[in-house]
Write a protein that holds these residues in place. Structure first.
Motif, PDB file in Angstrom:
ATOM      1  N   GLU A 182       0.844  -1.186   0.000  1.00 47.39           N
ATOM      2  CA  GLU A 182       0.000   0.000   0.000  1.00 47.39           C
ATOM      3  C   GLU A 182       0.886   1.244   0.000  1.00 47.39           C
ATOM      4  O   GLU A 182       1.736   1.398   0.869  1.00 47.39           O
ATOM      5  N   VAL A 183       0.682   2.115  -0.985  1.00 52.44           N
ATOM      6  CA  VAL A 183       1.500   3.326  -1.106  1.00 52.44           C
ATOM      7  C   VAL A 183       0.596   4.539  -0.894  1.00 52.44           C
ATOM      8  O   VAL A 183      -0.476   4.638  -1.500  1.00 52.44           O
ATOM      9  N   SER A 184       1.037   5.439  -0.009  1.00 53.02           N
ATOM     10  CA  SER A 184       0.217   6.617   0.279  1.00 53.02           C
ATOM     11  C   SER A 184       1.100   7.850   0.427  1.00 53.02           C
ATOM     12  O   SER A 184       2.326   7.762   0.390  1.00 53.02           O
ATOM     13  N   GLY A 185       0.469   9.002   0.589  1.00 49.64           N
ATOM     14  CA  GLY A 185       1.208  10.239   0.851  1.00 49.64           C
ATOM     15  C   GLY A 185       1.457  11.062  -0.397  1.00 49.64           C
ATOM     16  O   GLY A 185       0.699  10.983  -1.367  1.00 49.64           O
ATOM     17  N   HIS A 186       2.551  11.837  -0.335  1.00 54.86           N
ATOM     18  CA  HIS A 186       2.831  12.815  -1.389  1.00 54.86           C
ATOM     19  C   HIS A 186       3.443  12.161  -2.626  1.00 54.86           C
ATOM     20  O   HIS A 186       4.652  12.220  -2.850  1.00 54.86           O
ATOM     21  N   ALA A 187       2.611  11.531  -3.429  1.00 63.39           N
ATOM     22  CA  ALA A 187       3.076  10.916  -4.672  1.00 63.39           C
ATOM     23  C   ALA A 187       1.920  10.900  -5.669  1.00 63.39           C
ATOM     24  O   ALA A 187       0.756  10.923  -5.275  1.00 63.39           O
ATOM     25  N   LYS A 188       2.288  10.879  -6.958  1.00 62.99           N
ATOM     26  CA  LYS A 188       1.235  10.861  -7.988  1.00 62.99           C
ATOM     27  C   LYS A 188       0.560   9.502  -8.053  1.00 62.99           C
ATOM     28  O   LYS A 188      -0.632   9.400  -8.287  1.00 62.99           O
ATOM     29  N   LYS A 189       1.353   8.439  -7.889  1.00 61.44           N
ATOM     30  CA  LYS A 189       0.762   7.098  -7.921  1.00 61.44           C
ATOM     31  C   LYS A 189       0.652   6.573  -6.495  1.00 61.44           C
ATOM     32  O   LYS A 189       1.664   6.304  -5.845  1.00 61.44           O
ATOM     33  N   THR A 190      -0.555   6.445  -6.015  1.00 60.89           N
ATOM     34  CA  THR A 190      -0.773   5.855  -4.687  1.00 60.89           C
ATOM     35  C   THR A 190      -1.823   4.755  -4.819  1.00 60.89           C
ATOM     36  O   THR A 190      -2.489   4.668  -5.851  1.00 60.89           O
ATOM     37  N   GLY A 191      -1.964   3.948  -3.788  1.00 57.14           N
ATOM     38  CA  GLY A 191      -2.958   2.865  -3.827  1.00 57.14           C
ATOM     39  C   GLY A 191      -2.315   1.545  -3.481  1.00 57.14           C
ATOM     40  O   GLY A 191      -1.258   1.494  -2.846  1.00 57.14           O
ATOM     41  N   ILE A 192      -2.975   0.467  -3.883  1.00 50.54           N
ATOM     42  CA  ILE A 192      -2.488  -0.884  -3.586  1.00 50.54           C
ATOM     43  C   ILE A 192      -1.816  -1.426  -4.844  1.00 50.54           C
ATOM     44  O   ILE A 192      -2.434  -1.425  -5.917  1.00 50.54           O
ATOM     45  N   PHE A 193      -0.600  -1.881  -4.708  1.00 43.57           N
ATOM     46  CA  PHE A 193       0.162  -2.359  -5.863  1.00 43.57           C
ATOM     47  C   PHE A 193       0.559  -3.821  -5.678  1.00 43.57           C
ATOM     48  O   PHE A 193       0.926  -4.238  -4.576  1.00 43.57           O
ATOM     49  N   ASP A 194       0.499  -4.533  -6.781  1.00 42.11           N
ATOM     50  CA  ASP A 194       0.888  -5.929  -6.800  1.00 42.11           C
ATOM     51  C   ASP A 194       2.419  -6.017  -6.872  1.00 42.11           C
ATOM     52  O   ASP A 194       3.006  -5.516  -7.832  1.00 42.11           O
TER      53      ASP A 194
END
Ligand code: MTE
Length: 311
Positions: free
Chosen positions: A96-108
């Motif tokens: 799970e990627v969150s915060g100050h980034a253009k691509k966030t969410g759940i990644f495989d």
């Protein structure tokens, strides 16, 4: 050999990066080839390419590196992770990627790893408990992973969390430390050429006890920065609190750079017991080096900083 990030002239930067890479290859820090992943099996790694520069130092035996571990989620004893970590299910892993980034969410994870360039690198790992190992890791640059998520200029630090699931990680049922395990790096440390996300070691997929399916390796810092089984990443604007800093701030700081001149309050950090080869546990002590010997690549990150204050 010094690498400056501040060159304005592109030619100078290119030449400097080129020379740095050559030096890394020469000293065995960077393997020559990249490794392919077998697309039919999740996170199966190809055979490591043989590289004679790996002989720079005695590597730790695979047995020692996979049976003498710190992974509190599976017990506090050094032998416990190897015995207990089989309960961790690493297939179909997501991050799970969150915060100050253009691509966030759940990644495989598997999809991400396929887009990364895998390298084999031999790194010294110096533990805060004054033992060290030399391990051939398989991984990719954290810098490449970060670029993939496209952080914004507000991202000053990167924060990591290990999986929290007491059914898979029985150690989390006890309150030995606050769960989940947490770590962080300043963005320039995270982007450094040496900082790796590893998915394998000794030419094989990472064993559970060593932090499968992916862990951080920051070779100039004490081993505890190498957070295992990463489940969450966040791009943040404030310095995050890491687990050991939260537990004992007078003993463990945010930076945790290997430094023989700054003792742990309860013991000296001047020497280390290098665990290599057979009969390694009886080996004599060697001198610990500033930044674990990687100063040429990382000292500039701390220019003008008081390393006694920012330990
Ligand atoms: N990551 C998690 N999630 N839990 C831990 O207990 N221990 C740290 C680090 N990463 C730890 C962790 C410590 S103290 C060290 S020294 C290294 O992992 C040990 O890595 P190794 O077992 O592969 O040698």
């Amino acid at each position: 050999m010094k690498f400056k990030n501040t060159h304005k002239d592109h030619e100078v930067t290119d030449e400097s990066i080129y020379r740095q890479r050559r030096q890394l290859v020469k000293t065995g820090i960077i393997g020559m080839g990249t490794l392919a992943i077998n697309p039919s099996l999740a996170l199966t790694l190809g055979q490591p390419q043989k590289n004679t520069s790996f002989n720079i130092e005695d590597t730790t035996s695979e047995k020692d590196a996979t049976t003498y571990n710190n992974f509190y989620e599976f017990g506090l004893g050094k032998d416990e992770p190897a015995e207990n970590a089989h309960t961790l299910a690493t297939n179909s892993w997501t991050i799970e990627v969150s915060g100050h980034a253009k691509k966030t969410g759940i990644f495989d994870l598997e999809k991400i790893v396929k887009q990364m360039s895998l390298e084999e690198r031999i790194y010294r790992m110096r533990c805060v408990e004054a033992w060290s190992m030399v391990i051939p890791w398989l991984g990719f640059k954290l810098a490449d992973l970060i670029k993939y998520f496209e952080p914004t200029s507000q991202a000053k630090y990167i924060y990591f969390e290990t999986l929290y699931d007491p059914t898979q990680m029985p150690g989390q049922k006890s309150r030995s430390i606050p769960w989940p395990y947490r770590e962080g790096l300043r963005m320039d440390e995270a982007m450094n050429e040496l900082t790796l996300v590893t998915v394998g070691m000794y030419g094989k997929i990472l064993p559970n006890q060593n932090g499968a399916p992916l862990r951080l390796i920051v070779p100039w810092k004490y081993g505890f920065k190498g957070i295992k089984s990463i489940k969450k990443i966040a791009f943040v604007d404030k310095q995050p609190l890491n687990s050991w800093q939260a537990i004992a701030p007078q003993e463990y700081g945010f930076f945790a750079n290997v430094n023989p001149n700054v003792d742990h309050p309860r013991w000296s950090q001047k020497t280390e017991r290098r665990i290599t080869g057979s009969f390694s546990f009886f080996r004599s002590r060697i001198d610990t080096q500033l930044f674990n010997g990687y100063g040429a690549y990382v000292a500039d990150l701390y220019h003008g900083m008081n390393l006694t204050k920012y330990y």
